[in-house]
Design an enzyme around this catalytic site. Structure first.
Site, PDB file in Angstrom:
ATOM      1  N   ARG A 265       0.828  -1.224   0.000  1.00 32.60           N
ATOM      2  CA  ARG A 265       0.000   0.000   0.000  1.00 32.60           C
ATOM      3  C   ARG A 265       0.855   1.263   0.000  1.00 32.60           C
ATOM      4  O   ARG A 265       0.532   2.237  -0.651  1.00 32.60           O
ATOM      5  CB  ARG A 265      -0.922   0.034   1.238  1.00 32.60           C
ATOM      6  CG  ARG A 265      -2.072  -0.922   1.216  1.00 32.60           C
ATOM      7  CD  ARG A 265      -2.897  -0.758   2.486  1.00 32.60           C
ATOM      8  NE  ARG A 265      -2.179  -1.146   3.700  1.00 32.60           N
ATOM      9  CZ  ARG A 265      -2.103  -2.387   4.178  1.00 32.60           C
ATOM     10  NH1 ARG A 265      -2.713  -3.349   3.548  1.00 32.60           N
ATOM     11  NH2 ARG A 265      -1.427  -2.655   5.289  1.00 32.60           N
TER      12      ARG A 265
ATOM     13  N   ARG B 159       6.052 -12.951  21.967  1.00 34.33           N
ATOM     14  CA  ARG B 159       6.414 -12.588  23.349  1.00 34.33           C
ATOM     15  C   ARG B 159       6.438 -13.752  24.324  1.00 34.33           C
ATOM     16  O   ARG B 159       7.291 -13.817  25.199  1.00 34.33           O
ATOM     17  CB  ARG B 159       5.444 -11.519  23.885  1.00 34.33           C
ATOM     18  CG  ARG B 159       5.682 -10.159  23.294  1.00 34.33           C
ATOM     19  CD  ARG B 159       4.721  -9.144  23.872  1.00 34.33           C
ATOM     20  NE  ARG B 159       4.733  -7.936  23.069  1.00 34.33           N
ATOM     21  CZ  ARG B 159       3.689  -7.143  22.901  1.00 34.33           C
ATOM     22  NH1 ARG B 159       2.534  -7.400  23.510  1.00 34.33           N
ATOM     23  NH2 ARG B 159       3.787  -6.074  22.154  1.00 34.33           N
TER      24      ARG B 159
ATOM     25  N   CYS C  90       3.330  -2.045  25.845  1.00 35.92           N
ATOM     26  CA  CYS C  90       3.665  -0.745  26.443  1.00 35.92           C
ATOM     27  C   CYS C  90       3.297  -0.655  27.927  1.00 35.92           C
ATOM     28  O   CYS C  90       4.061  -0.131  28.747  1.00 35.92           O
ATOM     29  CB  CYS C  90       2.982   0.371  25.668  1.00 35.92           C
ATOM     30  SG  CYS C  90       1.299  -0.018  25.167  1.00 35.92           S
TER      31      CYS C  90
ATOM     32  N   GLN D  72      -5.164   4.171  29.353  1.00 34.63           N
ATOM     33  CA  GLN D  72      -4.308   4.110  28.170  1.00 34.63           C
ATOM     34  C   GLN D  72      -4.749   5.068  27.061  1.00 34.63           C
ATOM     35  O   GLN D  72      -5.937   5.152  26.708  1.00 34.63           O
ATOM     36  CB  GLN D  72      -4.271   2.669  27.641  1.00 34.63           C
ATOM     37  CG  GLN D  72      -3.652   1.713  28.647  1.00 34.63           C
ATOM     38  CD  GLN D  72      -3.500   0.278  28.175  1.00 34.63           C
ATOM     39  OE1 GLN D  72      -3.658  -0.632  28.977  1.00 34.63           O
ATOM     40  NE2 GLN D  72      -3.176   0.048  26.911  1.00 34.63           N
TER      41      GLN D  72
ATOM     42  N   SER E  23      -3.287   6.647  21.181  1.00 34.36           N
ATOM     43  CA  SER E  23      -2.175   6.391  20.250  1.00 34.36           C
ATOM     44  C   SER E  23      -1.721   4.937  20.314  1.00 34.36           C
ATOM     45  O   SER E  23      -1.120   4.446  19.349  1.00 34.36           O
ATOM     46  CB  SER E  23      -0.999   7.331  20.533  1.00 34.36           C
ATOM     47  OG  SER E  23      -0.660   7.271  21.901  1.00 34.36           O
TER      48      SER E  23
ATOM     49  N   HIS F  20       0.455   6.656  28.631  1.00 32.13           N
ATOM     50  CA  HIS F  20      -0.348   5.734  29.436  1.00 32.13           C
ATOM     51  C   HIS F  20      -0.082   6.014  30.920  1.00 32.13           C
ATOM     52  O   HIS F  20       1.071   6.217  31.328  1.00 32.13           O
ATOM     53  CB  HIS F  20       0.051   4.279  29.170  1.00 32.13           C
ATOM     54  CG  HIS F  20      -0.408   3.730  27.848  1.00 32.13           C
ATOM     55  ND1 HIS F  20      -1.128   4.447  26.916  1.00 32.13           N
ATOM     56  CD2 HIS F  20      -0.251   2.485  27.310  1.00 32.13           C
ATOM     57  CE1 HIS F  20      -1.384   3.676  25.870  1.00 32.13           C
ATOM     58  NE2 HIS F  20      -0.863   2.490  26.081  1.00 32.13           N
TER      59      HIS F  20
END
Ligand code: NAP
Ligand code: 3JN
Length: 342
Positions: free
Chosen positions: A42, A102, A131, A158, A161, A244
């Site tokens: 894209r 993770r 985060c 939170q 973004s 956050h």
């Protein structure tokens, strides 16, 4: 660093996190000899700013990693699942920002201030935590080392973004429409986010928790390397653009007074204590945005138990929560001469 050339691929370079990664690489003067941005078909051919230039974005393909030493991924879990092993096979060490790898026992999950030694056993892929986990463990690790944490109860606030560029636009559009007496049509989020709090981040799981909540539980235990710590989380989306915030309650094995805790955290790497209630000074998202450190304040003894503390922890979710932590991992790999696939 022993390498003469260091070629770095930034995968997902047109996204909110990818753009911040380029910014952090530039700001920290990361010793790359070449940085190449990749994204999907894209945006192939578009450009992204880096140093004094505009770099042309290339389409990420199976054979993209030949000749690269390091790849920073922030292009979603599906892309990481497919491309990270191909990159590692091509000899390129991957630092992945998604949740895809993770919890894989073969993959180190690293916050450089907390568990840099876990990098030593990497096999080509290193995971960057969520985060909300990162800012919490940066703050809690020194406390765990000093007083052994038994239990963590965390509630998050939170910023939008964390969901990416479309969510930032959604909050802005909804605020504008409501001020003009128009109705709002939720798209990215299931409900209105402007002037509201949504107690749902990511999807619900069978145990009634959300995926984001269980990420915090499982990642904290893996990073701290101690499965005796009990963790429970409530994650909430709030109408904040960047940063956050977290209300964290801990119970410890040894007594730590609020003042001991402040002194301990004042020495902790990557942490700034802002705790002056008499001056109404405490960490806030609007101050943390654009900063590298994790900010902690409102440190109080929990008067409902013998050995407990309450803390308020705030950080820029796109910087320390994602892009900066990934670049710090890359820097630590270089320091330890680990930029090669074993
Ligand atoms: P975003 O703004 O939507 O950007 C997504 C990026 O991924 C864009 O560059 C997009 O390229 C690229 N991409 C999507 N599909 C791709 C494909 N098939 N091949 C190559 N590139 C592809 O999202 P973001 O907020 O930057 O987040 C990106 C990812 O980072 C998330 O999905 C998440 O896994 C991770 N993340 C982690 C944290 C954390 O807590 N550590 C926080 C936020 C995000 P196009 O321009 O071509 O679409
Ligand atoms: O919502 C937030 O504030 C953090 C979001 C992180 C995120 C968003 C989309 C996909 C993740 C993540 O890092 O856990 C993922 C994912 O890779 O699962």
């Amino acid at each position: 660093m022993s390498k003469k050339s260091l070629r770095v691929a930034v995968c997902g370079a047109t996204g909110a996190v990818g753009r911040e990664m380029l910014k952090v690489l530039e700001e920290r003067d990361f010793p790359a000899t070449e940085v190449v941005p990749f994204a999907s078909s894209r945006s192939a051919g578009s450009t992204v700013p880096f140093k004094d230039a505009e770099l042309t974005v290339r389409e990420l393909k199976e054979d993209s990693f030949q000749g690269f030493d390091l790849a920073l991924f922030s292009a979603g879990g599906g892309t990481s699942l497919k491309f990270a092993p191909l990159a590692a096979k091509a000899g390129c060490v991957v630092v992945d920002n998604s949740s895809a790898w993770r919890m894989d026992p073969e993959v180190p999950l690293v916050v450089p201030e907390v568990n840099p030694e876990h990098l030593e056993r990497h096999k080509g892929i290193i995971a960057n935590p969520n985060c909300s986990t990162i800012q919490m463990v940066v703050t809690l690790k020194p406390i765990h080392d000093e007083a052994k944490i038994k239990r963590i109860v965390v509630s998050t606030y939170q910023a939008v973004s964390g969901t990416g560029h479309k969510a930032i636009m959604e909050l802005e559009t909804q605020v504008r429409r409501l001020f003009n007496g128009q109705d709002v049509i939720p798209d990215v989020y299931p409900h209105q986010i402007a002037f509201n709090c949504l107690p749902q981040i990511d999807v619900f799981l069978d145990n009634g928790y959300t995926k984001e909540e269980m990420k915090m539980v499982n990642e904290t235990i893996k990073i701290m390397g101690d499965d005796s710590i009990r963790v429970t989380a409530t994650t909430v989306r709030v109408p904040v653009f960047y940063g956050h915030s977290e209300a964290v309650n801990i119970e410890t094995e040894e007594k730590l007074t609020a003042e001991d805790c402040r002194l301990l955290l004042a020495k902790a790497p990557g942490v700034t204590v802002v705790d002056y209630p008499e001056k109404k000074a405490y960490p806030m998202a609007v101050h943390a945005a654009g900063e590298d450190d994790v900010f902690v304040g409102r440190i109080r003894e929990d008067e409902s138990i013998d050995k407990g503390l309450n803390l308020w922890i705030v950080a820029d979710n796109i910087r320390k929560g994602a892009a900066l932590n990934a670049v710090q991992i890359a820097e630590e790999l270089l320091r330890r001469d680990l930029v090669r696939v074993p």
